[in-house]
Design a protein around this motif. Structure first.
Motif, PDB file in Angstrom:
ATOM      1  N   PHE A   1       0.817  -1.216   0.000  1.00  0.00           N
ATOM      2  CA  PHE A   1       0.000   0.000   0.000  1.00  0.00           C
ATOM      3  C   PHE A   1       0.854   1.271   0.000  1.00  0.00           C
ATOM      4  O   PHE A   1       0.406   2.322   0.460  1.00  0.00           O
ATOM      5  CB  PHE A   1      -0.975   0.005   1.187  1.00  0.00           C
TER       6      PHE A   1
ATOM      7  N   GLU B   1       2.413   3.319  -2.747  1.00  0.00           N
ATOM      8  CA  GLU B   1       2.477   3.465  -4.199  1.00  0.00           C
ATOM      9  C   GLU B   1       3.810   4.030  -4.665  1.00  0.00           C
ATOM     10  O   GLU B   1       4.316   3.658  -5.731  1.00  0.00           O
ATOM     11  CB  GLU B   1       1.332   4.356  -4.684  1.00  0.00           C
TER      12      GLU B   1
ATOM     13  N   SER C   1       0.694  -0.496 -11.336  1.00  0.00           N
ATOM     14  CA  SER C   1      -0.186   0.027 -10.290  1.00  0.00           C
ATOM     15  C   SER C   1       0.055  -0.725  -8.992  1.00  0.00           C
ATOM     16  O   SER C   1       0.646  -1.814  -8.981  1.00  0.00           O
ATOM     17  CB  SER C   1      -1.656  -0.116 -10.699  1.00  0.00           C
TER      18      SER C   1
ATOM     19  N   GLN D   1      -2.245  -2.097  -7.274  1.00  0.00           N
ATOM     20  CA  GLN D   1      -3.083  -3.295  -7.327  1.00  0.00           C
ATOM     21  C   GLN D   1      -2.344  -4.452  -7.998  1.00  0.00           C
ATOM     22  O   GLN D   1      -2.370  -5.588  -7.517  1.00  0.00           O
ATOM     23  CB  GLN D   1      -4.382  -3.007  -8.081  1.00  0.00           C
ATOM     24  N   GLU D   2      -1.655  -4.158  -9.106  1.00  0.00           N
ATOM     25  CA  GLU D   2      -0.887  -5.199  -9.792  1.00  0.00           C
ATOM     26  C   GLU D   2       0.222  -5.721  -8.892  1.00  0.00           C
ATOM     27  O   GLU D   2       0.463  -6.935  -8.830  1.00  0.00           O
ATOM     28  CB  GLU D   2      -0.295  -4.648 -11.086  1.00  0.00           C
TER      29      GLU D   2
ATOM     30  N   HIS E   1       0.286  -5.837  -5.618  1.00  0.00           N
ATOM     31  CA  HIS E   1      -0.291  -6.675  -4.576  1.00  0.00           C
ATOM     32  C   HIS E   1      -0.692  -8.048  -5.113  1.00  0.00           C
ATOM     33  O   HIS E   1      -0.487  -9.072  -4.447  1.00  0.00           O
ATOM     34  CB  HIS E   1      -1.514  -5.978  -3.969  1.00  0.00           C
ATOM     35  N   GLU E   2      -1.258  -8.081  -6.304  1.00  0.00           N
ATOM     36  CA  GLU E   2      -1.676  -9.359  -6.892  1.00  0.00           C
ATOM     37  C   GLU E   2      -0.474 -10.276  -7.119  1.00  0.00           C
ATOM     38  O   GLU E   2      -0.539 -11.484  -6.846  1.00  0.00           O
ATOM     39  CB  GLU E   2      -2.409  -9.105  -8.211  1.00  0.00           C
TER      40      GLU E   2
ATOM     41  N   ASP F   1      -7.406  -2.510   4.952  1.00  0.00           N
ATOM     42  CA  ASP F   1      -7.011  -3.273   3.768  1.00  0.00           C
ATOM     43  C   ASP F   1      -5.695  -4.014   3.998  1.00  0.00           C
ATOM     44  O   ASP F   1      -5.510  -5.139   3.524  1.00  0.00           O
ATOM     45  CB  ASP F   1      -6.878  -2.338   2.559  1.00  0.00           C
TER      46      ASP F   1
END
Length: 231
Positions: free
Chosen positions: A11, A13, A25, A27-28, A30-31, A61
């Motif tokens: 988290f 960035e 990103s 999100q990418e 974290h995945e 989160d």
């Protein structure tokens, strides 16, 4: 099985930019972290996290994400780890500031604090940069990572080619303070090799960003008084 990892910076960035992580990103990122972690680690494994899971431990989160990571997680706290949230604490088998362990063949492994680890890396980087032999790609990657974080503490660099390569890759203009004006052509040749592959450097048409970069480097050299070319 025992695994070791550090500086996840979940988290966060800006970590993508600062650490040159290959993600478009957060999100990418974290995945990929979640998939790679759970593909390798089982719930019976120990995972020693050597600091900086994230910037804080109170984010809902973050708590949900760490709960999805397999394994018996041991956190050796870094300067960014906030473990004041009780729910977050429960996600770890142990939380400490320093720990010594023994591996399966009886050899002692010392898990250092962040400051101690930085001193160790500095010693290794200093040894690498003081040598006259070219760095391997793995050695250069270590030096590059150190420069990105601690350019102010960078030791003397024996190889001018390594210095110029670091300057191009990191854009840390303080590195230009170690150059002379006569080194600029070496810098241009390296830029050409990395970005253009032009057979005639004298006809090199620089991109705007590279032109601005070279101008900034020249300004630093002139300011430092290292103008060793006379006309």
């Amino acid at each position: 099985m025992k695994y070791y990892i550090s500086d996840l910076h979940l988290f966060h960035e800006n970590a993508i930019k600062f650490d040159h992580r290959p993600f478009a990103s957060i999100q990418e990122m974290h995945e990929v972290i979640l998939k790679n972690w759970n593909d390798r680690v089982t719930n019976g494994d120990f995972v020693y996290i050597l600091g900086d899971v994230s910037l804080r431990g109170k984010n809902e989160d973050l708590i949900a994400f760490v709960a999805c990571l397999k394994g018996r997680k041991v956190l050796i706290r870094g300067n960014h780890d906030d473990v004041s949230d009780y729910r977050y604490q429960q996600l770890f088998t142990e939380i400490c500031d320093y720990k010594e362990i023994y591996d399966s063949i009886g050899k002692e492994n010392v898990i250092q604090t962040e400051a101690e680890a930085k001193d160790t890396v500095y010693t290794i980087v200093k040894q690498l940069l003081s040598g006259s032999r070219p760095l391997s790609e793995r050695q250069y990657a270590l030096v590059h990572a150190f420069v990105c974080d601690d350019v102010c503490d960078l030791p003397d660099i024996a190889s001018k080619n390594t210095l110029i390569r670091l300057l191009i890759n990191t854009k840390k203009l303080t590195l230009a303070d170690r150059l002379n004006l006569s080194d600029v052509m070496i810098l241009v040749d390296e830029l050409n090799y990395c970005n253009y592959n032009n057979s005639n450097p004298k006809k090199l048409n620089l991109k705007n960003q590279d032109r601005k970069f070279l101008t900034a480097v020249l300004d630093r050299i002139f300011q430092s008084g290292k103008c060793d070319i006379r006309t």
